[in-house]
Design an enzyme around this catalytic site. Structure first.
Site, short mmCIF file in Angstrom:
data_model
loop_
_atom_site.label_atom_id
_atom_site.label_comp_id
_atom_site.label_asym_id
_atom_site.label_seq_id
_atom_site.Cartn_x
_atom_site.Cartn_y
_atom_site.Cartn_z
N LYS A 156 0.84 -1.20 0.00
CA LYS A 156 0.00 0.00 0.00
C LYS A 156 0.87 1.25 0.00
CE LYS A 156 -4.01 0.19 2.33
NZ LYS A 156 -4.97 0.09 3.45
N ILE A 157 0.62 2.11 -0.97
CA ILE A 157 1.34 3.37 -1.09
C ILE A 157 0.31 4.49 -1.16
CG2 ILE A 157 2.85 4.76 -2.58
CD1 ILE A 157 4.17 2.16 -3.49
#
EC number: 2.2.1.2
Length: 381
Positions: free
Chosen positions: A141-142
């Site tokens: 997750k970014i």
């Protein structure tokens, strides 16, 4: 036996993931049961979820104590706990990953929220997380910040699965989609396979309505002389997030019809699905499953917290509604500019992104503080 309405959603092309992870549900077999029997085909996590799972939970104490004996710093003890849970969840979901031909079966873990505005640090941590956790069905997750998008592009180009999170505006979603496409193009130009990479764009919902509803309520509280103005204001409440999401989906359709996307699809690329996040209803006056019922549609994911999973399983009215009332959605968003309503949607989205990062930094730091306290207690005298 009552009907589980979650199981009906998949026939409309939407996957249901769970927005929750803890060692308790892994070790008890609850997660395995949810995956095998209750229609859950993926997991998302974030620092707030891990803070809730770990702080004050004795189930992690043995591993914390092992980290203390090994003289590990607090951040490495944290990673040892979280990475173990993520690996185990990935293993439980591996059959879904294989049976769906890599469409589902993913477990998401977020890079530290403290680096949300640092491109190079995000790339470095994404590489390390992906390598150390060592599972094909892991998603990194970014956050969809401006510095996050070049990181998304690079991480995709290197062959990692990515969940771009904290998307609020339609524009931010579109920018995310093109970052995914650029990453695939870069990888393809290097002669590498692009058929085994997956990505979702996590588009947040209930926080939008909570923010705008508060602004509308403040206007109503001040008093409105004109009944028609009051009606306009009330018409907006609780409807912006779903309208915004429906418009984002229309942009998704345009993108997958583009020549650039079609060229990648011919080489085996998988579409980046829109993932509806923040789908628990915050206002008790609203339908508790409205962020599920109104956004069921093809090539999407809905990540749902446990309480909303139970509510939907019990009483969701399932139907293909993502492309219904789309004209009304555009009209509602346009009406926010009406001087009588006067809600600056772009300003709201910027505010929510900043708040969202803070909401992940705070539990992350709180968890680190809790771990330090536990380390003191468990350390040998």
């Amino acid at each position: 036996m009552s009907t589980n309405h979650l199981l009906e959603i998949n026939q409309y092309g939407q996957s249901i993931w769970m927005d929750n992870l803890s060692r308790d549900i892994i070790q008890s077999g609850e997660l395995k049961d949810m995956v095998e029997n209750q229609g859950i085909s993926g997991i998302t996590s974030n620092p707030a979820i891990f803070e809730k799972a770990i702080a004050g939970n004795v189930i992690y104490d043995a591993d914390i104590e092992a980290g203390v004996r090994a003289n590990l710093p607090t951040d490495k003890i944290y990673e040892s706990l979280v990475f173990a849970d993520i690996r185990n969840a990935c293993d439980i979901l591996r059959p879904v990953y294989e049976a769906s031909n890599r469409l589902d079966g993913y477990v998401s873990i977020e890079v530290p929220p403290t680096i949300a505005h640092d491109t190079e640090a995000t790339i470095t941590e994404a590489r390390r997380y992906f390598q150390e956790i060592g599972r094909e069905n892991l998603m990194i997750k970014i956050p969809g910040t401006e510095p996050g998008l070049p990181a998304v592009e690079q991480v995709i180009a290197e062959g990692m699965n990515v969940n771009i999170t904290l998307l609020f505006s339609v524009e931010s979603y579109v920018n995310t989609a093109w970052a995914y496409i650029r990453g695939l193009e870069k990888r393809l130009a290097e002669g590498k396979d692009i058929s085994k990479i997956a990505s979702v764009a996590s588009f947040f919902l209930s926080r939008i309505d909570s923010n705008i509803d508060a602004k509308i309520d403040a206007k109503l509280k001040k008093g409105v002389d004109d009944i028609s103005v009051e009606a306009k204001l009330r018409e907006v409440k609780g409807k912006v997030a779903i309208a915004n999401a429906k418009i984002a989906y229309q942009e998704y359709k345009k993108i997958i019809e583009s020549d650039r996307w079609k060229a990648l699809a011919e080489k085996g690329a998988t579409v980046q699905r829109l993932l509806w996040a923040s789908t628990s209803t915050k206002d008790p006056h609203y339908n508790d499953v409205m962020y599920i019922e109104e956004l069921i549609g093809r090539d999407t994911v809905n990540t749902v917290p446990p309480a909303t999973i139970k509510a939907c399983a019990d009483h969701c009215n399932v139907g293909d509604r993502l492309e219904t009332n789309v004209d009304n959605a555009y009209t509602l968003i346009e009406n926010l500019k009406d001087p009588d309503i006067n809600v600056d949607l772009n300003a709201v989205m910027d505010e929510l992104l900043d708040e969202g990062i803070d909401k992940f930094i705070q539990p992350f730091q709180s968890l680190m503080n809790s771990l330090e306290e536990k380390i003191k207690v468990l350390s040998p005298v």
